[in-house]
Design an enzyme around this catalytic site. Sequence first.
Site: not given
Lengths: 460, 460
Positions: B70, B177, B194, B320
């Site tokens: 993020t 992803q 991430s 989310c």
Amino acid sequence: MVYFDAASAAPLHPVARQALQASLDEGWADPARLYREGRRARLLLDAAREAAAEAVGCRPDELVFTTSGTRAVHAGIEGALAGRRRAGRHLIVSAVEHSSVLHSADVHEAAGGSVTQIPVDRTGRVSPSAYADALRPDTALACLQSANHEVGTEQPVAEVAQVCRAAGVPLLVDAAQSLVWGRVEGDWSLLTASAHKWGGPSGVGLLVVRKGVRFAPQGPVDERESGRAAGFENIPAVVAAAASLRAVRAEAAAEAARLRELTDRIRVRVPALVPDVEVVGDDTHRLPGIVTFSCLYVDGEALLHELDRAGFSVSSGSSCTSSTLIPSHVLKAMGVLSEGNVRVSLPPGTPSADVDRFLSVLPGTVAAIREKLGVPVEPARAPAGSDSLVVDALGRRCPIPVIELAKVIGDVPVGGTVRVLSDDEAARLDIPAWCEMRGQEYVGEQAAERGVGYVVRRVK
Amino acid sequence: MVYFDAASAAPLHPVARQALQASLDEGWADPARLYREGRRARLLLDAAREAAAEAVGCRPDELVFTTSGTRAVHAGIEGALAGRRRAGRHLIVSAVEHSSVLHSADVHEAAGGSVTQIPVDRTGRVSPSAYADALRPDTALACLQSANHEVGTEQPVAEVAQVCRAAGVPLLVDAAQSLVWGRVEGDWSLLTASAHKWGGPSGVGLLVVRKGVRFAPQGPVDERESGRAAGFENIPAVVAAAASLRAVRAEAAAEAARLRELTDRIRVRVPALVPDVEVVGDDTHRLPGIVTFSCLYVDGEALLHELDRAGFSVSSGSSCTSSTLIPSHVLKAMGVLSEGNVRVSLPPGTPSADVDRFLSVLPGTVAAIREKLGVPVEPARAPAGSDSLVVDALGRRCPIPVIELAKVIGDVPVGGTVRVLSDDEAARLDIPAWCEMRGQEYVGEQAAERGVGYVVRRVK
């Protein structure tokens, strides 16, 4: 290797390591999820928040975990300023705050806000009355560290908080250096801290915003951590941070007394063992584990390097500008000598013998560096010739300009002057500091074609 | 417990755990320091950066570690927009980006910038020509995920990158992803990812900025990580992240083939085992481990709860917005059914038997929920009475409005209409989706005193 740089980062506490390892299996899932792994992660996060809040002395819902102390400061200052935009855009900070605070103030100023820097005295301490005088009707926020990260000086936080409270202005306290030793007393409004300063893992900071404080998180919306710290929660690290804070606190009183004895030893013995040393920082109001001194005629980087070779890890100058040659903004604000600066910050558990060994190594190390730089060991010679001299130290780095000054001061008669030409920023601090240490008179600066002329009058 | 929510967070990879534990002792110090502990930390950080850059396919000096995916997205978008302010303030994003991208776009818009959202087709895919059409002389940045986090659809990144490159506009790719499966192909300019998506620890993201891309970091100055990620580096976590990325990549090809077979099984068998199910996402261009389907007449939260009780951890709706009841923006943009939505995302190593057990449990679970909600099992009854009916579902949450519609559609003659009054946002998506699944005609919306009237014409 003896590590004396705990103010920068502390090694991982055994309790942090245990907690981290235990929660790697339990705390990896998304705590916002409703399935079992998510609920388990949420429980860990909640328990860590309660433990940290207890250590800080706040409500759990006032505390969020950030990804570092720096992020906590950035988010805390921008959120508090935005929350109080209606009151105005004036920000007060002390001159010796951590760079994360000062850089936040820079951003605020660049965006049209105004900033007042509160000066410090020669020990690095602010005065509450200076905060009182700086408060204005449009003051949105005031910031004050609980204790300084470079010299260990403790600030009068409770008094400043009272002054701010009376004016209806929130006070943000950067407690990075002191939270390990205890709660921050007084009626502060926001508080920030960093786990790796107390033996917690890297990657965890705290941001506390008291209920009732207007706060408007900035940046893109993110629902995690009450909207105050974006990004997926690092739960194993957070659990380890909370557990280690609790563990160090259990031993804080005894360990503080022990470390204070060790830093007292350094404060007293370094000036006795090493000529021309200035111990900086407040003698009384200071953190237990930090002691800072500056050595005249010594290049700080060379000193660090030699101490590293001798097995001691210490830091120098500003802890946040290690990759630059500009003297620390903290030492500058204090008006003390910056050359040959060494910060010793003892981790909890430091053996007394390590300190003694440091004291036995330091004098020879400093002497060797001075010898290499050709420092004058003779006292001032008899006057000869002209009553004013110019020393051209342009292009030469600190401590050379001061060394050159010392070499020639004896060549002018009492009452005569030496003008040192230097383009090294450190000279501005170190030449006046040398005068103070040597009992000579610092006359002031003169414009020069290149660099600055620093004028010194021989008075003895 | 069977964990089928790897797209949200993956359990820690054994290699990550080993690397983390090993580097806790070596990587805790400040890598900016020149003493031994600092140099050791710096070496670890440099090695991790090289390993991560190799996995991404970039130069080490193009990659910085952030504290989350993020944060990487936030910093990447704001830095790229600021770096190209001279070009203009137009930002392009797809409608199905992760919320961190869309929320960054919101901030940009609130600050006076303009944003174009590129729509997707029913499988969730953008078309490169839509990006080409959206590019303007004042476009500063375009963003496109490599693959969607909710439905697994892969995007035509290389084609979109080519279109952007031709226009001189940088493309930021959110690769959260897909990075676990391989490098992102094509001539992109910025990339984010991430670590906890590939079995690395929480607290680590990647931000890659290709050389030559204009980039101006925002927020307070901080010298760490090339000035692009403020705060003390979390080196043990970074080392673990890089090591686990390398480890999962070594098995990626074989594991992708195996997981693809398992998700194919779910794609094919769920519609056969459970009536009234829509499998969503692209059949061909999709990630190996993600499959998403929606179940008509089912409350997604209830379904998750029952699956949790049965021992399966899955997620629903937007990954989310789990704490809200608004249907996912991804499903909305695709125009597919959102009710009873389930995302199954298999972690690497998922045993085939777990998938079979899931398939054996799912039909009964869905049937039980439908029974509780009073879903009509009868086919449409013979027409009786009026040729237009009004169903008042005001105040009732999804899937009730659709269930009520299904109950009465047989009560109007072919050609007659049913008007469903609803104030649930999900109805806007689910009533048209129901019509498509049932072969009835969706006429459109009508204003109503409260909520909205959704008009459906019976055509069979």
